[in-house]
Write an enzyme that holds these catalytic residues in place. Sequence first.
Site, PDB file in Angstrom:
ATOM      1  CE  LYS A   1      97.257   4.098  82.094  1.00  0.00           C
ATOM      2  NZ  LYS A   1      95.920   4.665  82.305  1.00  0.00           N
TER       3      LYS A   1
ATOM      4  NE  ARG B   1      94.280  -7.446  88.852  1.00  0.00           N
ATOM      5  CZ  ARG B   1      94.343  -6.361  88.106  1.00  0.00           C
ATOM      6  NH1 ARG B   1      95.063  -5.336  88.490  1.00  0.00           N
ATOM      7  NH2 ARG B   1      93.696  -6.307  86.954  1.00  0.00           N
TER       8      ARG B   1
ATOM      9  NE  ARG C   1      93.584   3.271  75.775  1.00  0.00           N
ATOM     10  CZ  ARG C   1      93.021   3.207  76.983  1.00  0.00           C
ATOM     11  NH1 ARG C   1      92.840   4.299  77.680  1.00  0.00           N
ATOM     12  NH2 ARG C   1      92.675   2.065  77.487  1.00  0.00           N
TER      13      ARG C   1
ATOM     14  NE  ARG D   1      92.705  -2.937  78.646  1.00  0.00           N
ATOM     15  CZ  ARG D   1      91.781  -2.035  78.909  1.00  0.00           C
ATOM     16  NH1 ARG D   1      90.556  -2.223  78.504  1.00  0.00           N
ATOM     17  NH2 ARG D   1      92.060  -0.954  79.581  1.00  0.00           N
TER      18      ARG D   1
ATOM     19  NE  ARG E   1      88.827  -7.339  87.726  1.00  0.00           N
ATOM     20  CZ  ARG E   1      89.425  -6.168  87.580  1.00  0.00           C
ATOM     21  NH1 ARG E   1      89.716  -5.443  88.645  1.00  0.00           N
ATOM     22  NH2 ARG E   1      89.744  -5.708  86.394  1.00  0.00           N
TER      23      ARG E   1
HETATM   24  P1  AMP Z   1      90.231   2.341  80.112  1.00  0.00           P
HETATM   25  O1  AMP Z   1      89.317   2.509  81.284  1.00  0.00           O
HETATM   26  O2  AMP Z   1      91.285   3.397  80.060  1.00  0.00           O
HETATM   27  O3  AMP Z   1      90.772   0.995  80.003  1.00  0.00           O
HETATM   28  O4  AMP Z   1      89.327   2.586  78.803  1.00  0.00           O
HETATM   29  C1  AMP Z   1      88.218   1.778  78.521  1.00  0.00           C
HETATM   30  C2  AMP Z   1      87.887   1.846  77.042  1.00  0.00           C
HETATM   31  O5  AMP Z   1      87.551   3.185  76.664  1.00  0.00           O
HETATM   32  C3  AMP Z   1      89.024   1.472  76.099  1.00  0.00           C
HETATM   33  O6  AMP Z   1      89.148   0.087  75.939  1.00  0.00           O
HETATM   34  C4  AMP Z   1      88.594   2.176  74.813  1.00  0.00           C
HETATM   35  O7  AMP Z   1      87.565   1.465  74.169  1.00  0.00           O
HETATM   36  C5  AMP Z   1      88.013   3.461  75.356  1.00  0.00           C
HETATM   37  N1  AMP Z   1      89.056   4.512  75.435  1.00  0.00           N
HETATM   38  C6  AMP Z   1      89.684   4.963  76.544  1.00  0.00           C
HETATM   39  N2  AMP Z   1      90.578   5.926  76.239  1.00  0.00           N
HETATM   40  C7  AMP Z   1      90.523   6.083  74.895  1.00  0.00           C
HETATM   41  C8  AMP Z   1      91.198   6.908  73.965  1.00  0.00           C
HETATM   42  N3  AMP Z   1      92.124   7.798  74.342  1.00  0.00           N
HETATM   43  N4  AMP Z   1      90.867   6.794  72.663  1.00  0.00           N
HETATM   44  C9  AMP Z   1      89.924   5.940  72.239  1.00  0.00           C
HETATM   45  N5  AMP Z   1      89.261   5.114  73.066  1.00  0.00           N
HETATM   46  C10 AMP Z   1      89.536   5.178  74.381  1.00  0.00           C
END
Ligand code: AMP
Length: 224
Positions: A13, A127, A88, A179, A167
């Site tokens: 993505k 990966r 999300r 996740r 990693r």
């Molecule tokens: P990401 O970089 O998109 O993987 O986001 C890292 C972390 O930020 C996630 O694991 C969540 O803890 C938080 N996060 C990101 N987007 C959201 C969202 N839309 N709602 C709530 N928490 C978020």
Amino acid sequence: MNILIFGPNGSGKGTQGAIVQKKYGVPHIETGVIFRQNISRGTELGKKAKAFIDRGELVPDDITIPMILNRLKEDDCKKGWLLDGFPRNLAQAQELWKALEKAKMKLDYVIEIDLAREIAKKRIMGRRLCKTDNNHPNNIYIDAIKPAEKNGKMVCRVCACEELTARADDQDEAAIDKRHNIYYDAKTGTVAAVNFFKARTKVVTVDGSTGVKEVSEELMKKLT
Ligand code: AMP
């Protein structure tokens, strides 16, 4: 141009989002990046969000939703935006939809990168990073980019470098599952958010199981 992009961790993505952002020249608003910036600057928001992020949980909606809705009101968003990482969950989708209706704004594209959960997990866990260049694609589970072999040793398929590493966070199966539990939850999670939009507007779905180039070609064909 107002665009949403959805896809599980491991679906590419981020890469496709960058391509879409370039095509339309709109700001790429990534929720995770905003949180990380706030954490490193030590802001109040960052302090509140950190514990949730560290546990791999979603930051509560009463923090996340206003943060994003306010971000969309900033000047650089006047000509549109690409939202990545938001909504999300179903509640965030409903609130975004309400806010857009209130502002008489429409969504031009909702993009979904479709990828089965087992494949997404293998993508992450397989990966391997090449010491010479992190962009050399190597994945022990994807035939098209499997590392090469030299004297019985696994080497980079691009430069034959012998130092291929994984990693640490890519090998944390529990974190990956956490996740993915949020993403693939069709009741209240991210898939529920995608379905919410499918019931209200056109969603452009692309098959994420092919290579980066194939996915972006399919996506570009479907976007005008
Ligand atoms: P990401 O970089 O998109 O993987 O986001 C890292 C972390 O930020 C996630 O694991 C969540 O803890 C938080 N996060 C990101 N987007 C959201 C969202 N839309 N709602 C709530 N928490 C978020």
